[in-house]
Design an enzyme around this catalytic site. Structure first.
Site, PDB file in Angstrom:
ATOM      1  N   GLY B 239      -9.625 -10.468   3.646  1.00  8.11           N
ATOM      2  CA  GLY B 239     -10.360  -9.695   4.648  1.00  8.11           C
ATOM      3  C   GLY B 239     -11.291  -8.693   3.992  1.00  8.11           C
ATOM      4  O   GLY B 239     -12.493  -8.747   4.176  1.00  8.11           O
ATOM      5  N   ARG B 628       4.668   5.411  -5.437  1.00  7.36           N
ATOM      6  CA  ARG B 628       5.749   4.468  -5.739  1.00  7.36           C
ATOM      7  C   ARG B 628       5.213   3.032  -5.670  1.00  7.36           C
ATOM      8  O   ARG B 628       4.522   2.657  -4.725  1.00  7.36           O
ATOM      9  CB  ARG B 628       6.875   4.625  -4.726  1.00  7.36           C
ATOM     10  CG  ARG B 628       8.064   3.718  -5.048  1.00  7.36           C
ATOM     11  CD  ARG B 628       8.928   3.468  -3.829  1.00  7.36           C
ATOM     12  NE  ARG B 628       9.628   4.689  -3.441  1.00  7.36           N
ATOM     13  CZ  ARG B 628      10.953   4.794  -3.418  1.00  7.36           C
ATOM     14  NH1 ARG B 628      11.700   3.784  -3.783  1.00  7.36           N
ATOM     15  NH2 ARG B 628      11.524   5.898  -3.021  1.00  7.36           N
ATOM     16  N   ILE B 629       5.532   2.253  -6.687  1.00  2.00           N
ATOM     17  CA  ILE B 629       5.128   0.848  -6.723  1.00  2.00           C
ATOM     18  C   ILE B 629       6.342   0.012  -6.311  1.00  2.00           C
ATOM     19  O   ILE B 629       7.343  -0.039  -7.004  1.00  2.00           O
ATOM     20  CB  ILE B 629       4.642   0.476  -8.144  1.00  2.00           C
ATOM     21  CG1 ILE B 629       3.421   1.327  -8.537  1.00  2.00           C
ATOM     22  CG2 ILE B 629       4.307  -1.011  -8.224  1.00  2.00           C
ATOM     23  CD1 ILE B 629       2.246   1.263  -7.583  1.00  2.00           C
ATOM     24  N   LYS B 633       4.545  -6.645  -9.757  1.00  2.00           N
ATOM     25  CA  LYS B 633       3.820  -7.905  -9.916  1.00  2.00           C
ATOM     26  C   LYS B 633       2.703  -8.019  -8.871  1.00  2.00           C
ATOM     27  O   LYS B 633       1.539  -8.276  -9.212  1.00  2.00           O
ATOM     28  CB  LYS B 633       4.804  -9.065  -9.772  1.00  2.00           C
ATOM     29  CG  LYS B 633       4.317 -10.371 -10.314  1.00  2.00           C
ATOM     30  CD  LYS B 633       5.502 -11.329 -10.427  1.00  2.00           C
ATOM     31  CE  LYS B 633       5.069 -12.669 -10.967  1.00  2.00           C
ATOM     32  NZ  LYS B 633       6.213 -13.554 -11.184  1.00  2.00           N
ATOM     33  N   GLY B 702      -0.644   3.491  -1.709  1.00  2.00           N
ATOM     34  CA  GLY B 702      -1.610   2.421  -1.367  1.00  2.00           C
ATOM     35  C   GLY B 702      -2.459   2.042  -2.561  1.00  2.00           C
ATOM     36  O   GLY B 702      -2.941   2.894  -3.303  1.00  2.00           O
ATOM     37  N   GLU B 705      -7.422  -0.620  -2.540  1.00  2.00           N
ATOM     38  CA  GLU B 705      -8.847  -0.348  -2.709  1.00  2.00           C
ATOM     39  C   GLU B 705      -9.203   0.426  -3.969  1.00  2.00           C
ATOM     40  O   GLU B 705     -10.323   0.314  -4.469  1.00  2.00           O
ATOM     41  CB  GLU B 705      -9.366   0.401  -1.465  1.00  2.00           C
ATOM     42  CG  GLU B 705      -9.331  -0.518  -0.252  1.00  2.00           C
ATOM     43  CD  GLU B 705      -9.508   0.201   1.063  1.00  2.00           C
ATOM     44  OE1 GLU B 705     -10.657   0.290   1.513  1.00  2.00           O
ATOM     45  OE2 GLU B 705      -8.504   0.658   1.648  1.00  2.00           O
TER      46      GLU B 705
END
Lengths: 483, 738
Positions: B239, B628-629, B633, B702, B705
């Protein structure tokens, strides 16, 4: 045969009544309801519609090729075996290509994935996967907007050349070739695939308006983009003689229906300038279908093969029922997208002569994006230098500089007799401005093209100083050590 | 405890579905009786439709309807949108006015796609042409102040006295930058299938970034209660912003389905994706920086223009990065828009930040050069320890650590200051860097979790996975919270029958939905524990709730893990089909006390062939401090993909319109160059570990972007370092370097 007949995922399919310009992609998605194969652009640019086709190579051996189904018309797979992404999982087990892609995260949004999977399947079954750069060449026809390509590359590196004993290996080993010959009619449209030259002449006598097609990478765009319904197409794909690719009189005979993939493989050891051009010609999927004759007969001023072949002194061999006609390749192009072919004639071969002693030759393609792009300027150069170091002959052919591929005749004439030195090259560069008046478009301004044309000649001189026909430099290692 | 699932580099849960071609996208549904619609587009840039000859199209085989402005049903809610400040007002054949070349002016519906396509080619249109505005530069005098999109504040900011500080600054740089129109080009073309289940109930299979947003819009436009509209978008083939808002094709497929009384499928061609949906608008930007002799920023002025349509005033908010990226007491930023005869632009991956960081981070490099200082040192010197725009503390910030990691990994200390000083054979080598930034925020969401009697779980949230990995990270989150193995958990998304999820925009999907999923899962877990300890038949009967451990779909005593039972045993004995929990999450006002952004840096190496002007990026090192991830991967892939998206912006991507007709000339993949496999260098991605207790309950920022911000500037700065040529106009094509 008057019906369409091929194998889809090893199941025999026979069809009649369908338009012969139905693409395999539309057939798969709309009629066979195999929606794994995706439509991303319908013009051979993105690879989302890639399928694998088991067919014969130029020598008659079975090969598995990744092909864009959006440009493939149904009669083009007559007698062949077409495989889609749905065929990979066997007996509940994922194919190792699928395992690798899923493991390396080669799929994000997933829309390019089936096409990537099928391109990797070809890589998996290639016997010549021995050099890293082939990975780029194999995969550059598959656009992906999500992953940044690295995960796909990692997956490709794991599977390329493994040649597992899967259903495709079995098919490669066991498949008996079926005839491509076809005389097909559906409504107002007809499609012929004659098996002999005699049969071809008969078709042409009866239908002088017929159009030739082989790979369809150009013609199919008229169908998918301009909605053309060509009334009569004649495929030259079953005429084995046109697929000749062999040494001849110290040079080479290249048949008109030789694919770019075959040309690239053949020229690697035999003709470095030609290999250079073949390498950057286009995506693997396109090169698997596009042919030498098709590229030359579109007579586009930016067709990739014309400049290099002209510079090598190639001749066009034209056949008709009446016999054979030969001409210098530069004379084959008479105007913007117009060739010297007359009605009832076809381009059969390109004969590349033996290169004279003292020849230096190279080809260049300059485009905004190195892979998968149309040339801004292309060039093929050959000079023959005598023992005294003087230029005996110069052939400087350019694409993208005028309405047709053409030689820089003033610059050539001025070079002959001069010593082959940087000063001589510099001295003739201004003559290129007299030879050409390039146009401005979004691939490059007139100024840019004129400047690049000169720089390419300079580059030619420098690059051939130590080696008369240098090979492509491989991709640089990613990291530079600074002292 | 072995149940740590969050933070694991788990494979995508939808990976196998996608490599087998089984993931079903919008165009791949097949309701009975489906007809096909094809859009006819205007061929003039500005004017009025005088006459349309449709009789040939109407008589063509298989044609069911030809809709034109004359006979298209009026949309009951069309006027409701004129009151909304900015977006989305759409051309859907409601009148005869032509506002851009490529505008939809007719729709042909037929029983097959081919027949609809053929008939569409037979529609003849006569226009009264009007003067079109096609050039951004020519419209500057009649530009308007930029509004905020969707009621957000307009871009721009003032603090201190930038004019005076600039006048007084010992070192100043001033430069203008330009970024072109760019198109998202997700691999999946936009597609809609509209089905009227009855005259009052609509189902839309659609490729979009938020089913609930789409439903809200459609119900308003068609005058239906929201519950009467179902929007399904389970798998989306990318998108990047262009599937966030509705576009004419959704409305037209719905109108057509009503008119012909059959389901109608409408899929855009790749060419149509350059005119029927939005794009990133071109920008003209001016940046002025003032600094002390030591390099401390004393003034920032960043102004400029972006294009928009005559219909709508979309703004690409590029100046906002300059407000907050570095400490500087005097800042003046503002923006204007120029209305052109073009379709309406929209959000594209890092809207504002992507072109904004190109200009601002290029200007910082120019300042470093003027100061004869290392560009990295200049940025460290001007590091903002708190948000300089709002004066708030950062919720967390690891930018200095990103710089440190990148510089070390890249070998930055070996960089020579002087441009044109590094070579490798014929190639000029350049090293450049830039800062990346993107704000963190979240929206409202709800979720439902159910543990079934067979020991599996279903978790639902009507959010979207555009390929980001949301299905995967939500599965991990739910599995860990429920105390189950991820293989037993099925995540359901992309359907308005599910609890409402947010819009996949602003890199907010994970931050928005995760707290709701966690709280729904927690509720189920709590109920299971309560059931067990209260059940006389349970081996856990009578234990305190806090003494129960839940792991791998099993409840057990923390004292004696052998004492316990599985979820399935418990539910089966209790004769329950399932246990269910619901969760709702919304931004907490307390989060507003902090300023929340992700930060990172890109270090780039380029190789330039001066004879041909070609640039190859050979190496990229990127570090991100992004909260936080949940899955390293999928996160790495998001950043790599974002970086390559920015590489396209830097080097190849550019939409060109015909200067006389306004038609997009680069409307396919042959002419609009997205990066290809071989363009991609080694990319080294690193996440700085960040524990952010303030941004939201799970510390998520996030990552969709931020990878695209800063990268174009890093490339341009590397090109300058290689060649001494400063390219201020993207993309950096070969002609600009010759």
């Amino acid at each position: 045969m008057d019906r369409l007949r091929f194998y889809l995922n090893d199941r025999l399919v026979e069809e009649s009544g369908l338009s012969p310009t139905t693409t395999v992609l539309r057939y798969l998605r709309d009629r066979a309801h195999l929606t794994g194969t995706k439509e991303g652009c319908a013009e051979g640019d993105c690879g989302a519609c890639t399928v694998a086709v088991l067919e014969e190579d130029g020598k008659g051996a079975p090969v598995l090729r990744a092909i864009n189904s959006c440009l493939l018309l149904l009669p083009m797979v007559q007698g062949k075996r077409v495989y889609t992404v749905e065929a990979l999982k066997e007996g509940g087990r994922y194919h190792l290509v699928q395992e690798a892609l899923a493991r390396e995260l080669g799929s994000q949004c997933g829309y390019c994935t089936p096409g990537v999977t099928m391109a990797l399947l070809e890589a998996c079954h290639r016997e010549d996967f021995n050099e890293p750069w082939k990975l780029d060449a194999q995969m550059c026809g598959n656009l992906c907007r999500c992953t940044g390509y690295r995960p796909i590359r990692d997956a490709a590196a794991r599977v390329a050349g493994l040649r597992p004993a899967d259903r495709f290996a079995r098919a490669l080993a066991e498949t008996k070739p079926e005839p491509m010959e076809l005389a097909y009619t559906a409504g107002p449209q007809r499609f012929f695939t004659p098996a002999t030259l005699e049969a071809l002449w008969d078709v042409l006598d009866a239908h002088p308006e017929a159009r030739f097609v082989v790979g369809g990478t150009d013609l199919s765009l008229e169908v998918t983009k301009r909605f053309a319904e060509p009334p009569l197409l004649v495929s030259l794909e079953a005429l084995r003689v046109l697929r000749t690719l062999e040494p001849r009189a110290g040079g080479h005979r290249v048949g008109a229906t030789v694919t770019l993939t075959e040309l690239e493989d053949y020229s690697r050891a035999t003709c470095p300038p030609l290999e250079r051009m073949a390498r950057y010609f286009g995506a693997r999927q396109i090169k698997n279908r596009a042919t030498v004759g098709g590229n030359l007969c579109t007579a586009s001023p930016i067709g990739d093969l014309a400049p290099v072949l002209i510079s090598l002194g190639a001749e066009a061999v034209v056949l008709s029922r009446a016999g054979e006609r030969r001409m210098a390749l530069e004379d084959f192009f008479v105007d913007y997208r117009r060739t010297a072919l007359r009605r009832g004639e076809l381009l059969a071969f390109v004969d590349v002569p033996a290169q004279p002693a003292g020849a230096r030759a190279i080809a260049y393609k300059v485009s905004k994006r190195r892979e998968l792009d149309i040339s801004s300027v292309s060039a093929g150069f050959r000079v023959v230098v005598d023992e005294q170091g003087r230029v005996r002959e110069a052939r400087l052919a350019y694409g993208g500089m005028s309405a047709r591929p053409a030689r820089a005749s003033r610059a050539e004439a001025a070079l002959v007799g001069q010593p082959w030195t940087e000063a001589s090259v510099e001295a003739v560069l201004p003559l290129l401005d007299e030879d050409f008046t390039p146009r401005t478009d979004h691939r490059g301004s007139d100024w840019y093209r004129a400047q690049v044309a000169k720089n390419l000649l300079r580059g030619f001189f420098l690059e051939t100083l130590s080696e008369p026909a240098p090979r492509l430099q491989e991709r640089h290692a990613a990291t530079v050590q600074v002292r | 405890m072995s149940s740590k699932i969050i933070g694991r580099p788990m494979d995508r849960v939808d990976g196998k579905l996608k490599v087998t071609g089984k993931a079903q996208y919008a165009a791949e549904y097949n309701p009975p009786g489906m007809a096909y619609a094809v859009i006819v587009q205007s061929t003039v840039p500005r004017g009025t439709v005088l006459r349309m000859q449709t009789s040939e199209a109407e008589r063509a085989p298989g044609v069911l309807a030809v809709l034109t402005p004359r006979n298209t049903p009026k949309l009951p809610g069309a006027d409701k949108f004129s009151a909304v400040p900015v977006l989305p007002r759409l051309t859907a054949m409601q009148d005869s006015e032509v506002l851009y070349n490529g505008q939809p002016i007719a729709l042909v519906v037929a029983d097959t796609f081919e027949r609809a396509t053929y008939a569409a080619s037979r529609v003849r249109t006569t226009y009264v042409e009007k003067a079109a505005s096609l050039k951004l530069e020519a419209g500057l005098e009649r530009s308007e102040p930029a509004l905020g999109n969707f009621g957000m504040p307009p871009p721009g900011h003032t603090r201190g006295d930038a004019a005076a500080a600039l006048a007084a600054a010992p070192v100043r740089v001033e430069a203008s930058y330009r970024t072109p129109t760019e198109h998202h080009n997700p691999m999946e073309p936009h597609a809609s299938i509209a089905v009227w289940d009855d005259p009052e109930h609509l189902t839309l299979y659609d490729s979009n970034q938020g089913v609930f947003f789409m439903r809200q819009f459609l119900s308003l436009l068609f005058g239906l209660p929201p519950d009467n509209v179902r929007v399904i978008s389970r798998y989306v083939g990318g998108g990047f912003g262009c599937k966030a808002l509705p576009w004419p094709h959704q409305i037209m497929s719905i109108m057509a389905a009503k008119v012909v009384g059959r389901p109608v499928k409408l899929v855009l061609t790749r060419q149509q994706m350059f005119s029927l949906v939005g794009y990133r608008p071109q920008t003209l930007q001016k940046v002025e920086l003032g600094a002390s002799a030591q390099g401390k920023l004393t003034a920032i002025r960043h102004t400029g223009y972006s294009e928009t349509s005559e219909l709508d005033a979309f703004t690409e908010p590029f100046v906002n990065v300059s407000n907050m990226l570095y400490a500087c007491p005097n800042v003046a930023t503002s923006q204007r828009v120029v209305r052109l005869s073009a379709s309406t632009p929209t959000f594209m991956r890092a809207p504002g930040e992507a072109p904004g960081t190109f200009a601002f981070e290029s200007a910082m490099d120019e300042l470093a050069h003027a100061l004869k200082r290392d560009p990295l040192e200049l940025r460290r010197l001007n590091h903002a320890d708190k948000d300089p725009e709002h004066g708030k503390p950062w919720s967390s910030k690891s930018l200095l650590e990103c710089y440190r990691w990148c510089a070390e990994r890249f070998g930055w200390q070996r960089r020579s200051l002087q441009p044109r000083s590094m070579r490798d054979g014929d190639a000029l080598i350049g090293w450049g860097m830039a800062t990346a930034t993107f704000p963190a925020f979240r929206m409202q969401a709800s979720a439902l979790a159910r543990v079934m009697a067979d020991g599996t779980a279903v978790v639902q949230c009507g959010a979207a996975d555009l390929g980001t990995g949301a299905y995967t990270v939500f599965t991990q989150l739910a599995a860990e919270t429920l105390g189950m193995s991820p293989e037993k958990v099925r995540m359901e998304m992309g359907d308005t029958v599910l609890p409402p999820g947010g819009l996949a925009g602003g890199s907010s999907t994970t931050a928005t939905a995760s707290p709701a999923i966690r709280s729904a899962s927690n509720e189920v877990r709590r109920k299971l524990v309560q059931l067990a300890v209260a059940d006389k038949e349970s081996p856990l009967h009578g234990l305190a709730e806090k003494d129960i451990v839940v792991e791998d779909g099993r409840l057990s005593s923390s004292q004696d893990t052998a004492r316990g039972e599985t979820f399935a045993q418990l539910l089966t004995r209790q004769k329950l089909t399932h246990v269910e929990g619901k969760g709702d999450a919304a931004p907490d006002p307390a989060e507003q006390k902090f300023s929340s952004h992700a930060f990172g840096s890109h270090f780039v190496e380029v190789r330039v062939d001066e004879a041909l002007g070609t640039v190859r990026v050979s190496r990229i090192v990127t570090a991100m401090g992004a909260g936080r991830i949940l899955n390293p991967k999928t996160a790495r892939s998001q950043i790599q993909g974002g970086v390559i998206f920015g590489l396209g912006m830097a080097l190849t991507e550019e939409t060109l319109r015909d200067p006389r007709l306004g038609r997009v000339m680069t409307a396919d993949f042959a002419e609009y160059h997205v990066p290809v496999h071989a363009d991609v260098p080694d990319i080294d991605v690193h996440f700085v570990e960040e524990h952010d207790p303030h941004v939201n309950p799970l510390g998520i920022k996030g990552i969709g972007e931020i990878g695209t911000t800063g990268i174009a500037a890093a490339v341009a700065n590397a090109v300058f370092h290689a060649t001494g040529k400063r390219v201020r106009e993207l993309p950096i094509t070969l002609d600009k370097l010759l």
